[in-house]
Structures are given as C-alpha cells and as structure tokens.
Design a protein around this motif. Structure first.
Motif, PDB file in Angstrom:
ATOM      1  N   PHE A 156      28.945  36.105  36.113  1.00 26.63           N
ATOM      2  CA  PHE A 156      30.185  36.355  36.850  1.00 26.63           C
ATOM      3  C   PHE A 156      31.339  35.541  36.280  1.00 26.63           C
ATOM      4  O   PHE A 156      32.479  36.034  36.194  1.00 26.63           O
ATOM      5  CB  PHE A 156      29.979  36.067  38.340  1.00 26.63           C
ATOM      6  CG  PHE A 156      29.275  37.174  39.063  1.00 26.63           C
ATOM      7  CD1 PHE A 156      29.981  38.124  39.775  1.00 26.63           C
ATOM      8  CD2 PHE A 156      27.888  37.292  39.006  1.00 26.63           C
ATOM      9  CE1 PHE A 156      29.332  39.175  40.416  1.00 26.63           C
ATOM     10  CE2 PHE A 156      27.228  38.325  39.645  1.00 26.63           C
ATOM     11  CZ  PHE A 156      27.946  39.272  40.346  1.00 26.63           C
TER      12      PHE A 156
ATOM     13  N   ASN B  43      35.759  32.714  41.183  1.00 27.57           N
ATOM     14  CA  ASN B  43      35.635  32.377  42.607  1.00 27.57           C
ATOM     15  C   ASN B  43      34.842  33.417  43.390  1.00 27.57           C
ATOM     16  O   ASN B  43      34.945  33.490  44.612  1.00 27.57           O
ATOM     17  CB  ASN B  43      37.034  32.212  43.220  1.00 27.57           C
ATOM     18  CG  ASN B  43      37.793  31.060  42.573  1.00 27.57           C
ATOM     19  OD1 ASN B  43      37.277  29.957  42.465  1.00 27.57           O
ATOM     20  ND2 ASN B  43      39.013  31.334  42.131  1.00 27.57           N
ATOM     21  N   HIS B  44      34.056  34.214  42.683  1.00 25.81           N
ATOM     22  CA  HIS B  44      33.262  35.247  43.343  1.00 25.81           C
ATOM     23  C   HIS B  44      32.204  34.599  44.246  1.00 25.81           C
ATOM     24  O   HIS B  44      31.658  33.538  43.924  1.00 25.81           O
ATOM     25  CB  HIS B  44      32.570  36.105  42.280  1.00 25.81           C
ATOM     26  CG  HIS B  44      32.029  37.393  42.812  1.00 25.81           C
ATOM     27  ND1 HIS B  44      30.846  37.458  43.528  1.00 25.81           N
ATOM     28  CD2 HIS B  44      32.503  38.665  42.728  1.00 25.81           C
ATOM     29  CE1 HIS B  44      30.613  38.716  43.857  1.00 25.81           C
ATOM     30  NE2 HIS B  44      31.607  39.463  43.385  1.00 25.81           N
TER      31      HIS B  44
ATOM     32  N   LYS C   7      29.644  46.574  35.038  1.00 22.25           N
ATOM     33  CA  LYS C   7      29.683  46.694  36.497  1.00 22.25           C
ATOM     34  C   LYS C   7      28.296  47.013  37.046  1.00 22.25           C
ATOM     35  O   LYS C   7      27.919  46.539  38.126  1.00 22.25           O
ATOM     36  CB  LYS C   7      30.678  47.788  36.896  1.00 22.25           C
ATOM     37  CG  LYS C   7      30.934  47.893  38.390  1.00 22.25           C
ATOM     38  CD  LYS C   7      32.013  48.924  38.676  1.00 22.25           C
ATOM     39  CE  LYS C   7      32.359  48.952  40.162  1.00 22.25           C
ATOM     40  NZ  LYS C   7      31.219  49.329  41.021  1.00 22.25           N
TER      41      LYS C   7
ATOM     42  N   THR D 285      29.073  33.564  42.390  1.00 27.14           N
ATOM     43  CA  THR D 285      29.248  32.341  41.614  1.00 27.14           C
ATOM     44  C   THR D 285      29.133  31.118  42.507  1.00 27.14           C
ATOM     45  O   THR D 285      28.444  30.142  42.176  1.00 27.14           O
ATOM     46  CB  THR D 285      30.630  32.335  40.918  1.00 27.14           C
ATOM     47  OG1 THR D 285      30.799  33.542  40.190  1.00 27.14           O
ATOM     48  CG2 THR D 285      30.765  31.142  40.001  1.00 27.14           C
ATOM     49  N   GLN D 286      29.793  31.154  43.642  1.00 28.95           N
ATOM     50  CA  GLN D 286      29.779  30.000  44.540  1.00 28.95           C
ATOM     51  C   GLN D 286      28.392  29.739  45.120  1.00 28.95           C
ATOM     52  O   GLN D 286      27.949  28.595  45.229  1.00 28.95           O
ATOM     53  CB  GLN D 286      30.799  30.215  45.665  1.00 28.95           C
ATOM     54  CG  GLN D 286      32.240  30.318  45.182  1.00 28.95           C
ATOM     55  CD  GLN D 286      32.659  29.145  44.297  1.00 28.95           C
ATOM     56  OE1 GLN D 286      32.444  27.978  44.639  1.00 28.95           O
ATOM     57  NE2 GLN D 286      33.232  29.453  43.144  1.00 28.95           N
TER      58      GLN D 286
ATOM     59  N   LEU E 144      26.612  43.577  37.319  1.00 27.56           N
ATOM     60  CA  LEU E 144      27.224  42.696  38.310  1.00 27.56           C
ATOM     61  C   LEU E 144      26.985  43.201  39.730  1.00 27.56           C
ATOM     62  O   LEU E 144      26.699  42.412  40.645  1.00 27.56           O
ATOM     63  CB  LEU E 144      28.723  42.563  38.036  1.00 27.56           C
ATOM     64  CG  LEU E 144      29.089  41.946  36.672  1.00 27.56           C
ATOM     65  CD1 LEU E 144      30.599  42.005  36.465  1.00 27.56           C
ATOM     66  CD2 LEU E 144      28.588  40.508  36.563  1.00 27.56           C
ATOM     67  N   ASP E 145      27.101  44.513  39.931  1.00 20.98           N
ATOM     68  CA  ASP E 145      26.840  45.080  41.258  1.00 20.98           C
ATOM     69  C   ASP E 145      25.391  44.845  41.669  1.00 20.98           C
ATOM     70  O   ASP E 145      25.103  44.537  42.840  1.00 20.98           O
ATOM     71  CB  ASP E 145      27.142  46.576  41.268  1.00 20.98           C
ATOM     72  CG  ASP E 145      28.630  46.884  41.247  1.00 20.98           C
ATOM     73  OD1 ASP E 145      29.442  45.935  41.389  1.00 20.98           O
ATOM     74  OD2 ASP E 145      28.991  48.063  41.079  1.00 20.98           O
TER      75      ASP E 145
ATOM     76  N   GLU F 141      24.919  41.158  42.696  1.00 25.19           N
ATOM     77  CA  GLU F 141      25.508  40.868  44.005  1.00 25.19           C
ATOM     78  C   GLU F 141      24.629  41.421  45.128  1.00 25.19           C
ATOM     79  O   GLU F 141      24.371  40.738  46.127  1.00 25.19           O
ATOM     80  CB  GLU F 141      26.911  41.462  44.096  1.00 25.19           C
ATOM     81  CG  GLU F 141      27.604  41.159  45.418  1.00 25.19           C
ATOM     82  CD  GLU F 141      29.064  41.571  45.420  1.00 25.19           C
ATOM     83  OE1 GLU F 141      29.765  41.196  46.381  1.00 25.19           O
ATOM     84  OE2 GLU F 141      29.496  42.264  44.481  1.00 25.19           O
TER      85      GLU F 141
ATOM     86  N   HIS G  82      35.080  36.261  37.050  1.00 25.09           N
ATOM     87  CA  HIS G  82      34.936  36.139  38.506  1.00 25.09           C
ATOM     88  C   HIS G  82      34.647  34.687  38.895  1.00 25.09           C
ATOM     89  O   HIS G  82      33.591  34.366  39.431  1.00 25.09           O
ATOM     90  CB  HIS G  82      33.814  37.050  39.000  1.00 25.09           C
ATOM     91  CG  HIS G  82      34.052  38.500  38.746  1.00 25.09           C
ATOM     92  ND1 HIS G  82      35.100  39.190  39.302  1.00 25.09           N
ATOM     93  CD2 HIS G  82      33.389  39.408  37.974  1.00 25.09           C
ATOM     94  CE1 HIS G  82      35.065  40.464  38.907  1.00 25.09           C
ATOM     95  NE2 HIS G  82      34.044  40.606  38.096  1.00 25.09           N
TER      96      HIS G  82
END
Length: 371
Positions: free
Chosen positions: A285, A292-293, A256, A296-297, A259-260, A263, A290
C-alpha cells in the motif's frame, strides 16, 4: 474493512499494548514481551542493532540490507554495502555465464543448484516441480545476477553470451506450470520482471493469467496455510517487482486486483501468514501511494506489537531473533515504519565517490545509468 478494522483505537500505542496483552495476533506459542515503544523508536532500535553488527553477516545479507536502506534514504553510506553485493554477484556471473557454451555445463550446474534446495517440505516440493525444467535453476540465477548488475548501472561478464542463451530459451512452460507456481510464486514473478528488465523476453501476462488460475479467490478456503502464504507472498511481489524493488512508486490502478484483495482479506492474512508477508502487504500500500490507508496503519500496529525490545528485532513466528535469518523481516519492518516521501533508484555505484574507484573489473558501466 472488517469489524475489527473499524474498532481500531486512534492511539497507536494503546492498540499495540492491547494486542500484546490480548494475544489476538499471537503466532504459535511465542508471546512478545510488552512494551510502549513508538514506531519511530522501534525503527531506530532495529537500525542500530543491525548496523552495529552488519559486517558479521554474510555478504548476501549485507547487500540486501544496504540496497534497501539506500533506496529508502539515498544515503551514500550504504553504497559500500551494495558494492559487496555487486562484487559477489559479478564473480558468480563470471563463472556461470562465461561457461554457458561448454558441453553439459548448463544441466550439470542446474542439477547441482537443485540439490541445494533442501529436504524439508518446501524444498522437496520445489525439487519435484523443476523436474521437467532441467535448465531452470541456472537460468533463473543468471536472470538474478544480470538484473542486479543492471540495477547498479553496469553490464556484467559474458553479457552477450548470457543474453543470447537466455533469449533462446522459452521460459513460458516453467513460468505457467501450476506446480511451479505452487512452489515458487514470488520467485517466478521476480524472474518475469527480471527477464523483461534485461531484454530476455516479456512473460508478464502469461504468468499473471497462470497465477490467477492457480489461486482463484474462490478456492481460498481449500488452501493449506503453506499454500495461502505462497499466494499472498506471490501477490506482494507483483507490486515489488513492478517497483524495481523499492526504486519507484507503482500505479495503484494496475494492481487494484491485489490491493482490493488485501483490504478485504487482511484479518485472514494476519491470522494465517507470517510477519514478513504481513509487512509486505503493508508496504504494497505504501509503494502504491496509500501512506495513510487503514491497511497500512493496521499492519504497522501489528508489527509494533510483534517487536521484541529485549532482542531489538521482530522475531520469527516461533520467537527466534537471529540477525542473519531475520534480516529480511526486520529491514521490511524498518521500511514499513519509516517510509520515505521519495524513493532513490540504484545505487549507481559508478557515480558515487566512495565506490567508483573500487568497482570490480568484471563489470562495465552503462552510460544511461550515470546521472
């Protein structure tokens, strides 16, 4: 997420076109030709390009591609490309591991490997960092060879001598040295996981602590672009190494903290790193569930915009489209754009019809790796 993230249009193609024409994500002076291709179309074009030319590439590059495509698809047509990698790695381990008990062999071969690091800024920094660790280059090569052979379901030549030699060596000083981390962040976390994988030792917590102390988030503003790239590249490899390099999903709770950070800092990562690293952030991700995070998109949209339809590749930041040097970047893009529902460990080459009769005699099958 940032204001830019919140403003992303729902249409992937519309955003890709907007990015291309606006130059928002332009790197250096190179501008990618505009296109209206979807992610799936780009995936297929890169795949066709590489697989039509795969056997023109060095064995190491063929193996890198084939292993990752097997782990994404489970298609045994990639087993022979992985076998090429096994043949190369097993021969290398046979030479290096079976000579470990010869006088001066370790330091001599480590020195020779260090000389090959090159004379550019990164190579020189690495040469300087390894000075206190004269066995580092050979011993980490042995970790790489033995872990890869293990991933394919085997033990390699002179396995016991290799393990005894590496177990007797304390990797902690090199793995926790700030100068080493500043020169080898991603590689060091790879070595940490490989050491644990093959039973040499557990250096994970020591490395994690040293990495965070070397690159505290509060000091990001003082990092050069090269050092920022090294930090982010190292962070992605915490996750990749934990997955066995795309063999298994990873618990997002464990990472985490990474990943945090990704983001929160995605805009800076896109602005200050490279296509390889940006794609790895997106895959981080995916591999933690994740799919559809928003990160990622957004990374997918960036990579679609970076694609060059004329060369059927994601080029380097300066616009170079070379199959060999660009394979890492492009196989990552393929993974990002067509991430599977299920990952495929291995390939266990002793259990696949078109490879089990052609295994090198230098390796022995590990029964636990045969399904």
């Amino acid at each position: 997420m940032s204001a830019l993230s919140k403003s992303i249009p729902l249409s992937l193609l519309a955003l890709s076109a907007a990015l291309l024409t606006s130059g928002l994500f332009a790197k250096e002076s190179y501008v990618t030709p505009a296109h209206n291709l979807t992610g799936q179309q780009i995936y297929q074009q890169i795949k066709t390009n590489f697989e039509a030319n795969l056997y023109t590439l060095p064995p190491r590059v063929q193996g890198h591609y084939a292993i990752r495509q097997y782990r994404m698809t489970g298609d045994t047509k990639y087993a022979n490309g992985s076998l090429i990698d096994l043949l190369t790695i097993a021969e290398a381990q046979a030479y290096f591991a079976c000579n470990l008990d010869k006088p001066n062999f370790i330091k001599l071969e480590s020195a020779l490997a260090g000389d090959q690091l090159g004379n550019k800024s990164r190579g020189m920094a690495r040469k300087a960092a390894i000075v206190p660790y004269p066995k580092f280059m050979l011993f980490t090569d042995l970790l790489r060879f033995s872990s890869r052979i293990d991933e394919f379901g085997f033990t390699g030549p002179c396995h016991n001598l290799l393990l005894d030699t590496l177990k007797a060596h304390d990797f902690a000083p090199a793995f926790t040295d700030k100068k080493m981390i500043e020169s080898w962040a991603a590689q060091l976390i790879n070595y940490v996981f490989w050491a644990k994988q093959v039973g040499v030792g557990d250096y994970y917590q020591a490395y994690k602590t040293a990495f965070i102390n070397t690159y505290p988030d509060s000091k990001d503003a003082s990092l050069s672009k090269a050092q920022y790239k090294n930090k982010i590249y190292g962070m992605t490899h915490f996750i990749f190494a934990a997955s066995g390099y795309y063999q298994n999903q990873v618990d997002p709770k464990e990472f985490k903290w990474i990943l945090d950070y990704f983001e929160k800092n995605l805009d800076k990562i896109i602005a200050d790193t490279t296509e390889d690293i940006i794609t790895e952030v997106g895959i981080s991700f995916l591999i933690t569930g994740h799919k559809n995070h928003p990160v990622t998109q957004k990374v997918k949209q960036y990579i679609i915009a970076a694609y060059n339809p004329e060369t059927q590749m994601i080029p380097s930041p300066s616009g170079v489209s070379d199959l060999s040097s660009g394979e890492h970047r492009n196989v990552l893009a393929m993974m990002l754009l067509d991430w599977p529902e299920t990952l495929h460990p291995g390939p266990y080459l002793g259990n696949i019809a078109n490879t089990k009769k052609n295994l090198p005699r230098l390796v022995k099958i590990k029964p636990a790796k045969i399904n």
